[in-house]
Design an enzyme around this catalytic site. Sequence first.
Site, PDB file in Angstrom:
ATOM      1  N   GLY A  62       0.760  -1.359  -0.067  1.00 53.99           N
ATOM      2  CA  GLY A  62      -0.009  -0.066  -0.004  1.00 53.99           C
ATOM      3  C   GLY A  62       0.798   1.456  -0.066  1.00 53.99           C
ATOM      4  O   GLY A  62       0.463   2.402  -0.213  1.00 53.99           O
ATOM      5  N   ASN A 110      -7.261   4.928   6.426  1.00 51.28           N
ATOM      6  CA  ASN A 110      -7.293   5.358   4.804  1.00 51.28           C
ATOM      7  C   ASN A 110      -8.452   4.807   4.271  1.00 51.28           C
ATOM      8  O   ASN A 110      -8.995   3.789   4.615  1.00 51.28           O
ATOM      9  CB  ASN A 110      -5.817   4.883   4.503  1.00 51.28           C
ATOM     10  N   ARG A 111      -8.744   5.581   3.180  1.00 53.18           N
ATOM     11  CA  ARG A 111      -9.878   5.102   2.349  1.00 53.18           C
ATOM     12  C   ARG A 111      -9.267   5.292   0.783  1.00 53.18           C
ATOM     13  O   ARG A 111     -10.035   5.706   0.140  1.00 53.18           O
ATOM     14  CB  ARG A 111     -11.233   5.476   2.541  1.00 53.18           C
ATOM     15  N   MET A 112      -8.021   5.057   0.395  1.00 52.04           N
ATOM     16  CA  MET A 112      -7.445   5.185  -0.379  1.00 52.04           C
ATOM     17  C   MET A 112      -8.219   4.559  -2.078  1.00 52.04           C
ATOM     18  O   MET A 112      -8.351   5.269  -2.778  1.00 52.04           O
ATOM     19  CB  MET A 112      -5.907   4.803  -0.538  1.00 52.04           C
ATOM     20  N   GLY A 113      -8.452   3.279  -1.520  1.00 54.49           N
ATOM     21  CA  GLY A 113      -9.486   2.395  -2.640  1.00 54.49           C
ATOM     22  C   GLY A 113      -8.623   2.252  -3.805  1.00 54.49           C
ATOM     23  O   GLY A 113      -9.131   2.313  -4.894  1.00 54.49           O
ATOM     24  N   PHE A 114      -7.420   1.611  -3.575  1.00 60.95           N
ATOM     25  CA  PHE A 114      -6.712   1.074  -4.589  1.00 60.95           C
ATOM     26  C   PHE A 114      -6.755   1.983  -5.760  1.00 60.95           C
ATOM     27  O   PHE A 114      -6.857   1.691  -7.138  1.00 60.95           O
ATOM     28  CB  PHE A 114      -7.263  -0.333  -5.460  1.00 60.95           C
ATOM     29  N   SER A 175      -9.200  -5.628   1.818  1.00 61.11           N
ATOM     30  CA  SER A 175      -9.230  -4.316   1.841  1.00 61.11           C
ATOM     31  C   SER A 175     -10.677  -3.888   2.200  1.00 61.11           C
ATOM     32  O   SER A 175     -11.440  -4.323   1.588  1.00 61.11           O
ATOM     33  CB  SER A 175      -8.754  -3.477   0.696  1.00 61.11           C
ATOM     34  N   ASN A 177     -11.887  -0.646   1.596  1.00 60.80           N
ATOM     35  CA  ASN A 177     -12.049   0.284   0.702  1.00 60.80           C
ATOM     36  C   ASN A 177     -12.506  -0.032  -0.828  1.00 60.80           C
ATOM     37  O   ASN A 177     -12.623   0.857  -1.332  1.00 60.80           O
ATOM     38  CB  ASN A 177     -10.947   1.258   0.882  1.00 60.80           C
ATOM     39  N   THR A 178     -12.816  -1.188  -1.024  1.00 64.15           N
ATOM     40  CA  THR A 178     -13.173  -1.596  -2.253  1.00 64.15           C
ATOM     41  C   THR A 178     -14.757  -2.295  -2.046  1.00 64.15           C
ATOM     42  O   THR A 178     -14.666  -3.316  -1.370  1.00 64.15           O
ATOM     43  CB  THR A 178     -12.514  -2.549  -3.079  1.00 64.15           C
ATOM     44  N   LYS A 217      -4.179 -12.546   1.917  1.00 62.03           N
ATOM     45  CA  LYS A 217      -4.074 -11.367   3.046  1.00 62.03           C
ATOM     46  C   LYS A 217      -5.535 -11.366   3.493  1.00 62.03           C
ATOM     47  O   LYS A 217      -6.606 -11.107   2.728  1.00 62.03           O
ATOM     48  CB  LYS A 217      -3.522 -10.245   2.514  1.00 62.03           C
ATOM     49  N   ASN A 246      -4.951  -7.136   7.260  1.00 64.59           N
ATOM     50  CA  ASN A 246      -5.057  -5.768   6.561  1.00 64.59           C
ATOM     51  C   ASN A 246      -5.677  -4.799   7.885  1.00 64.59           C
ATOM     52  O   ASN A 246      -5.490  -5.084   9.043  1.00 64.59           O
ATOM     53  CB  ASN A 246      -5.976  -6.154   5.529  1.00 64.59           C
ATOM     54  N   THR A 247      -6.062  -3.742   7.494  1.00 68.38           N
ATOM     55  CA  THR A 247      -6.922  -2.648   8.384  1.00 68.38           C
ATOM     56  C   THR A 247      -7.935  -2.960   8.755  1.00 68.38           C
ATOM     57  O   THR A 247      -8.743  -3.920   8.387  1.00 68.38           O
ATOM     58  CB  THR A 247      -6.782  -1.310   7.692  1.00 68.38           C
ATOM     59  N   TYR A 318       3.790  -0.835   8.248  1.00 67.68           N
ATOM     60  CA  TYR A 318       3.411   0.425   7.247  1.00 67.68           C
ATOM     61  C   TYR A 318       3.084   1.480   8.223  1.00 67.68           C
ATOM     62  O   TYR A 318       4.206   2.271   8.313  1.00 67.68           O
ATOM     63  CB  TYR A 318       1.985  -0.147   6.649  1.00 67.68           C
TER      64      TYR A 318
END
Length: 352
Positions: A62, A110-114, A175, A177-178, A217, A246-247, A318
């Site tokens: 990430g 975080n919500r980066m979203g790949f 994740s 965020n998807t 993961k 993961n988170t 991280y």
Amino acid sequence: MYPLARPFLFALDAERAHGMALRGMDLAHSMGLSRLLTAPSAPFPTKLLGLTFPNPVGLAAGLDKNGDHIEALFALGFGFVEVGTVTPRAQAGNPAPRLFRVPEHRAIINRMGFNNLGVAALVKNVEALKTRPGILGINIGKNKDTPNDQAARDYLNCLERVYPLADYITVNISSPNTAGLRELQEEQQLRALVSTLREAQEKLAAQHRKRVPLLVKVSPDLSDEDIDAASRVLNDLGVDGVIATNTTVSRVAINQHRLAKEAGGLSGAPLLGRSTATLRRLRTRLPEAMPLIGVGGIMSGADAVAKTSAGAQLVQLYSGLIYRGPKLIGECVEAIRRRKEGRSSGMRTDHE
Ligand SMILES: Cc1cc2nc3c(=O)[nH]c(=O)nc-3n(C[C@H](O)[C@H](O)[C@H](O)COP(=O)(O)O)c2cc1C
């Protein structure tokens, strides 16, 4: 040097600071000055997955989604670097702001979203590497607009593209965020997806005459029953290892904080307990020989040892890197080394 840079970086928007820190790190590396950022630890070769890791401390997925900074990251002293998550097609990720520091808790939301440039860009970066002083993991995912019933196609596409270049490959189904991604951890969906990928792995191994380990993961938000079911599937299908975790979407540990309501995955110190509990349960449910990588909330050498005590052979960082800087890498390597030497000489430690 990181303690000097940190106040400046923490005064900036988190995503901007990440970008600047990575560019600074690249610059230091290109000038041969990475040693100003960290004192690399003595080698601590660790054999796992048919690979020899220079040391057992790696960078979690990430931070370097596109494989733009691999050599500079290795120069910080990581024994392995996991790049990605990468998806078949480039995608922008969620709108900013999408990355938040929660310093009172040494945490990140975080919500980066790949957000990534797509698998072709990552492949190009990896092909261009001049040196490869450690083990390179490549973490693969699916595009946001690919429905779950077609997710296998995206993972297969990435698997085939990265297979010749990776030392190991991580299937990211955890994740938050998807939308819907974590449903792929549910027993039936997991079985369908992983068996497709395992078949492809065998074919690719014959085709390329090299066997690249496939790891999965998982999320720290799985219930005990979910962990048990996932363990059964992963063991039945013979995956090479599991990365936990993961988170988390839980906010229990920071529920009074003004940022607690921000959507996304929480990482850093508040994740340690939950993530390590997931790891520990996986260890009891999976055969002893199944490699486990522990990640989530490592902020000190003692935290890294907590992961190895719970059954991990390798660890990843991280958020700790953001809060403590690169010296955390050596601290974790030395703590794991001391623990191992203590054990082999029969000493008992606090963690036993
Ligand atoms: C900003 C950010 C982006 C992340 N992106 C990814 C990702 O693309 N793929 C992935 O598998 N994990 C991703 N993660 C999760 C980390 O790899 C790691 O599992 C998690 O942060 C827990 O470790 P930590 O507490 O040491 O940060 C991301 C974490 C953060 C903070």
